[in-house]
Each structure stands twice: as structure tokens, then as C-alpha cells.
Design a protein around this motif. Structure first.
Motif, PDB file in Angstrom:
ATOM      1  N   PHE A   1     -16.205   1.981 -23.215  1.00 36.64           N
ATOM      2  CA  PHE A   1     -18.043   1.970 -23.054  1.00 36.64           C
ATOM      3  C   PHE A   1     -18.794   0.591 -22.815  1.00 36.64           C
ATOM      4  CE2 PHE A   1     -21.616   3.498 -24.311  1.00 36.64           C
ATOM      5  CZ  PHE A   1     -22.725   4.299 -22.838  1.00 36.64           C
ATOM      6  N   TYR A   2     -18.381   0.220 -23.762  1.00 33.32           N
ATOM      7  CA  TYR A   2     -19.474  -0.595 -24.016  1.00 33.32           C
ATOM      8  C   TYR A   2     -19.435  -2.791 -23.583  1.00 33.32           C
ATOM      9  CZ  TYR A   2     -22.698   1.919 -26.898  1.00 33.32           C
ATOM     10  OH  TYR A   2     -23.386   2.754 -27.667  1.00 33.32           O
ATOM     11  N   ALA A   3     -17.997  -2.472 -22.893  1.00 35.95           N
ATOM     12  CA  ALA A   3     -17.656  -3.299 -22.250  1.00 35.95           C
ATOM     13  C   ALA A   3     -17.765  -2.818 -20.754  1.00 35.95           C
ATOM     14  CB  ALA A   3     -15.544  -3.327 -22.289  1.00 35.95           C
ATOM     15  N   GLY A   4     -18.060  -1.830 -20.797  1.00 31.28           N
ATOM     16  CA  GLY A   4     -18.039  -1.462 -19.048  1.00 31.28           C
ATOM     17  C   GLY A   4     -19.982  -1.836 -19.139  1.00 31.28           C
ATOM     18  N   LEU A   5     -20.763  -1.907 -20.047  1.00 30.46           N
ATOM     19  CA  LEU A   5     -21.649  -2.246 -20.130  1.00 30.46           C
ATOM     20  C   LEU A   5     -22.704  -3.917 -20.802  1.00 30.46           C
ATOM     21  CD1 LEU A   5     -23.064   1.045 -22.441  1.00 30.46           C
ATOM     22  CD2 LEU A   5     -23.675   1.019 -19.869  1.00 30.46           C
ATOM     23  N   ASN A   6     -21.524  -4.355 -20.664  1.00 30.30           N
ATOM     24  CA  ASN A   6     -21.265  -5.664 -21.145  1.00 30.30           C
ATOM     25  C   ASN A   6     -22.492  -5.625 -22.607  1.00 30.30           C
ATOM     26  OD1 ASN A   6     -20.030  -6.587 -18.874  1.00 30.30           O
ATOM     27  ND2 ASN A   6     -21.651  -6.575 -17.199  1.00 30.30           N
ATOM     28  N   VAL A   7     -21.895  -4.857 -23.450  1.00 30.06           N
ATOM     29  CA  VAL A   7     -22.176  -4.978 -24.500  1.00 30.06           C
ATOM     30  C   VAL A   7     -21.346  -5.429 -25.496  1.00 30.06           C
ATOM     31  CG1 VAL A   7     -23.821  -3.591 -26.633  1.00 30.06           C
ATOM     32  CG2 VAL A   7     -24.188  -3.255 -23.964  1.00 30.06           C
ATOM     33  N   PRO A   8     -21.568  -6.193 -26.602  1.00 30.87           N
ATOM     34  CA  PRO A   8     -20.323  -6.203 -26.972  1.00 30.87           C
ATOM     35  C   PRO A   8     -20.057  -5.542 -28.649  1.00 30.87           C
ATOM     36  CG  PRO A   8     -22.252  -8.003 -27.505  1.00 30.87           C
ATOM     37  CD  PRO A   8     -22.988  -7.585 -26.191  1.00 30.87           C
ATOM     38  N   THR A   9     -19.426  -5.480 -29.308  1.00 30.64           N
ATOM     39  CA  THR A   9     -19.448  -4.447 -30.799  1.00 30.64           C
ATOM     40  C   THR A   9     -18.523  -5.412 -31.447  1.00 30.64           C
ATOM     41  OG1 THR A   9     -17.134  -3.319 -30.054  1.00 30.64           O
ATOM     42  CG2 THR A   9     -19.202  -2.613 -29.306  1.00 30.64           C
ATOM     43  N   GLU A  10     -19.175  -4.503 -32.307  1.00 28.56           N
ATOM     44  CA  GLU A  10     -18.382  -5.431 -34.212  1.00 28.56           C
ATOM     45  C   GLU A  10     -17.646  -3.837 -34.539  1.00 28.56           C
ATOM     46  OE1 GLU A  10     -20.418  -7.265 -36.362  1.00 28.56           O
ATOM     47  OE2 GLU A  10     -21.070  -8.876 -34.583  1.00 28.56           O
ATOM     48  N   ILE A  11     -16.660  -4.395 -35.413  1.00 29.74           N
ATOM     49  CA  ILE A  11     -16.159  -3.672 -36.012  1.00 29.74           C
ATOM     50  C   ILE A  11     -17.582  -3.123 -37.296  1.00 29.74           C
ATOM     51  CG2 ILE A  11     -13.649  -2.658 -37.480  1.00 29.74           C
ATOM     52  CD1 ILE A  11     -13.037  -3.283 -34.714  1.00 29.74           C
ATOM     53  N   GLU A  12     -16.957  -1.707 -37.679  1.00 28.04           N
ATOM     54  CA  GLU A  12     -17.561  -1.142 -37.910  1.00 28.04           C
ATOM     55  C   GLU A  12     -17.558  -1.357 -39.930  1.00 28.04           C
ATOM     56  OE1 GLU A  12     -20.109   0.729 -40.577  1.00 28.04           O
ATOM     57  OE2 GLU A  12     -18.293   2.402 -40.860  1.00 28.04           O
TER      58      GLU A  12
END
Length: 441
Positions: A228-239
Motif C-alpha cells: 500500500f505504501y509503495a503505491g503512495l511512494n512513501v517509504p516505511t520502516e519496521i516498527e
């Protein structure tokens, strides 16, 4: 989000060493096999930010009218639960209120079931509804509660016909140590626990200086959020900041696959994180964490909007994907005693009449009765002696029993032959036995 979970005093070094034994064995994943992919599921609707914020405004008003908080045992908590329940009842959900006692006060969980879906494959989303006593708890955790509520209402508006049975939960007394969610899980019969395909947790998803953190627990759930976040081009990190400190831990401890989202609490946002997410480096993700200033001004609209849409995306993706019919099962129901802090024992299932290799998603269902599951190391041993680690020992894993279904890529193994469940208790004081286990092809 609660500050901590009580931990048992154990020989941690011995546990850590035991957890490394057999570490070369391929890892298994607890829970469902990888998702069939977005193309196999219905697209989720956009969750209106205005609707989510309207719920937060109501929660703030409830707190303001009840001593400034919505804490366990206070009038503001029960009023919050009544507000959420009324919305769900009007939307066609079947709701139930579960009572428990903690710190001398009555607590409440709210459970809401949407009709339809496979009752043997339950997908649940939840959030804790209580605040600390020092404030209204609008980010912690009105944000998660409101997003889950509005997603449930979106299910009703769409008259969604899911393949899995959808259930939603709002937990009490999380701030006192996950009390409500533990009570719910501990009162689920093992047969009901085994029906869960996943539990999704949302705790603090609108932090004012937000990060975008994804739980790294069940791989299929984690991938759903990351996609989902890749589709927004928003990087994520592991919690990592709140890992084990919110209600998903109650489900994870009994073998239910879990996942979730988080935007940060009292830790400081780094310069690198501010570079990729915006916001202010050197400042906490939520400066009002567990404080009186955690009110409706303590919300980042962009983070809340994105995460609310991510909640819906996960429910639609995981809840409407094609379900896999059960395969042939091979089971051993003979009890095998597991000696306290002793040598490993095995229980054997003999598979016959199959051709070729085992599947890439071989299911190993385990039912072990034990008074401290953190003591246990569990492996699946193939007919040729190859070992697949199902569970490591952990000094933090304080629940009773292991009732879980693990997914193993056994495609390199011949299907027919003697498969073994190998169990070892690697710490003193607690005992148990293998009640039963099975392989499903």
C-alpha cells in the motif's frame, strides 16, 4: 499504547543460547500463506478523513465531559465504548460487550462481527479504546480506534461480501498492560483461536511528527501494508519502538498471525527519517505521548488519512482474497510429555499415498499444553532429517500453551515418510506435553 509488558525472571542467557540451536534450519512463518495479490481481491474505498476526525472530536468531547480522560474504570471510557457501539449497531454489525475486572474496576471490550464470510477464516482488526488518566488520548489511541471504526462503517456502506469473516475489536485497559485484549484471547477456546487468519492492530497512527512504521510479524500481512505504501511512494520502516507493547502481542502469544501500523511515540525522529518523511528531526514523533496535550490538536492529518486508507486496504485485500480449501490432514493425537529443561522429544506423523514433493505451503498445526510457552523450541523434522524451525524460545513469551498453525516451504522434501514434531523445553520451572499436531497438505 502501554509502556511495558511484565516479563518473567528467567535464565535469559540460557534461553538465548537455546534459541540459536538449530538456527541453520529454514524458518517457517506462522499464519496464512502469502496473499494471492491485489488483483485477486476487491479494491478498497477511500476512507474520508473528515469522518475519522469527526469520531476524534466526539472522543475529545467525551473526555472533556468526564474529567479530561477516557481511562479504564472512568466514566469517559464507558461513554467512548457506548459511542462506538451505537455507530456499529446502526450499521448492521452484531456487537457484544465483554466485561472483565482490572485494578478493582470493571473494564469492557467491544466486539463487532460483520455477517458472512467463512467462519473458519476470521480476519480481525482492532485498537485499544482507553486513554491514560492524564489526558483524552486522541492520538493514543483515539486515532487507531477511529480509523478502525470508520473502516467498519465503510464495510457496511459497501455491503461488502467478504470471503473471510470480518471481526472488529476495541480493547479496554490496554494502558494497564494489554488487559482487555489478553482477556479476550485467553477466553477464546483453542478451536476458535485456530480459525483466525490474522489480527491487525492500529495503535497511534496519527502522530504529529509522524513516521510510517509497519509491524514485521506475519509476512503476508506485512507485505499488504508495504505494498500500500509503495503505491503512495512513501517509504516505511519496521516498527521497533512499541513492539510487544500493544494488543497484537496478546494474539501473537497464542500463535495468531499479526500485523499493524504505527506512527511513533516518545522516541526522537532522526535526521534521516525527517529527510524521507518530513517533520522535525531531533523531536519526538509524539511530544504529547501520555500527556494532557494529547487532544484533537495532536494529530497529523496526512498520517491519519494515509493510515486510515491503509486499514481499509488491508481489510479489503486480505478479507476478500480467494480462500484456500482445506487439504488432506495427517494427525497424531497421542500425548507426549515434554520434560522440564530437558532433552527434546518427538511425535511422529506418517504420510503415505502421496506422489512427489510436499507443498510450498505445508501447514503444521500444533497444540502443546505448557505453563510457559517461552521455554519451548519447536521444529518440524522432514523424513530425510531436515529441520524447519517453527518457534524459538523467548524470555518475553509468558503465555500458556502453543496453539498455532505454521506455514513451511517444504517443496524440496518428499511428501511420503515419517514427519516429526520435535519439542524441547530449554528453561526450568514449567512443564507440559504435546497434546496433538497435524500436517495439512
Amino acid at each position: 499504547m502501554t509502556l511495558s509488558i511484565p516479563r518473567r525472571t528467567v535464565a535469559v542467557a540460557a534461553l538465548a543460547l537455546a534459541g540459536l540451536l538449530g538456527s541453520a534450519a529454514p524458518a517457517a512463518t506462522a499464519g496464512p500463506a502469502a496473499s494471492a495479490g491485489p488483483a485477486a481481491a476487491l479494491a478498497a474505498p477511500d476512507i474520508p478523513l473528515a469522518n475519522v476526525k469527526a469520531h476524534l472530536t466526539q472522543l475529545q468531547s467525551i473526555a472533556s465531559a468526564n474529567g479530561g480522560n477516557r481511562a479504564h474504570g472512568r466514566a469517559g471510557y464507558k461513554a467512548s465504548l457506548d459511542y462506538v457501539k451505537a455507530k456499529l449497531d446502526a450499521a448492521g454489525f452484531t456487537t457484544s460487550v465483554q466485561q472483565f475486572t482490572s485494578s478493582g474496576a470493571t473494564g469492557y471490550n467491544l466486539i463487532a462481527d460483520w455477517p458472512g464470510g467463512d467462519p473458519n477464516q476470521v480476519l480481525m482488526a482492532g485498537a485499544h479504546l482507553d486513554s491514560v488518566s492524564s489526558g483524552a488520548g486522541i492520538n493514543d489511541n483515539g486515532s487507531g480506534s477511529a480509523a478502525v471504526l470508520e473502516t467498519a462503517l465503510a464495510v457496511s456502506r459497501a455491503q461488502l461480501n467478504p470471503t473471510k469473516h470480518l471481526r472488529f475489536g476495541w480493547w479496554g485497559a490496554e494502558e494497564l498492560g494489554l488487559v482487555g485484549s489478553k482477556y479476550y484471547v485467553n477466553n477464546l477456546p483453542s478451536a476458535e483461536r485456530s480459525k483466525f487468519s490474522g489480527y491487525l492492530n492500529f495503535d497511534m497512527i496519527g502522530s504529529p511528527n509522524p513516521g510510517y512504521f509497519v509491524y514485521d510479524d506475519d509476512p503476508a500481512i506485512e507485505k499488504t501494508f508495504k505494498d500500500f505504501y509503495a503505491g503512495l511512494n512513501v517509504p516505511t520502516e519496521i516498527e521497533t519502538e512499541g513492539d510487544g507493547r500493544s494488543d497484537h502481542a496478546s494474539f501473537k502469544n497464542v500463535g495468531i498471525p499479526v500485523g499493524g501500523l504505527f506512527t511513533g511515540a516518545s522516541r526522537t525522529k532522526s535526521a534521516a527519517q525527517a529527510q524521507k518523511w518530513g517533520g522535525t528531526s531531533g523531536q519526538a514523533f509524539d511530544r504529547c505521548y501520555h500527556s494532557s496535550c494529547d487532544n484533537t490538536s495532536n494529530i497529523n492529518d496526512t498520517a491519519l488519512d494515509r493510515n486510515s486508507d491503509a486499514v481499509a486496504h488491508a481489510i479489503w485485500t486480505l478479507g476478500t482474497e480467494p480462500t484456500v480449501p482445506p487439504g488432506d490432514a495427517y494427525e497424531n493425537t497421542a500425548d507426549v510429555s515434554v520434560p522440564d529443561n530437558g532433552t527434546a522429544v518427538t511425535s511422529t506423523v506418517t504420510v503415505t499415498g502421496r506422489t512427489g514433493n510436499a507443498p510450498a505451503a505445508l501447514k503444521a498445526g500444533v497444540d502443546i499444553k505448557h505453563t510457559w510457552r517461552g521455554d519451548l523450541v519447536i521444529d518440524l523434522v522432514a523424513p530425510d532429517g531436515s529441520a524447519y524451525r517453527l518457534k524459538n524460545s523467548s524470555g518475553n513469551d509468558s503465555a500458556d500453551n502453543v496453539v498455532a498453525t505454521y506455514t513451511v516451504d517444504a517443496s524440496s522434501e518428499t511428501a511420503n515418510g515419517a514427519w516429526k514434531l520435535r519439542v524441547q523445553d530449554v528453561a526450568a520451572q514449567d512443564t507440559g506435553y504435546i497434546d496433538s499436531w497435524k500436517l495439512t497438505f
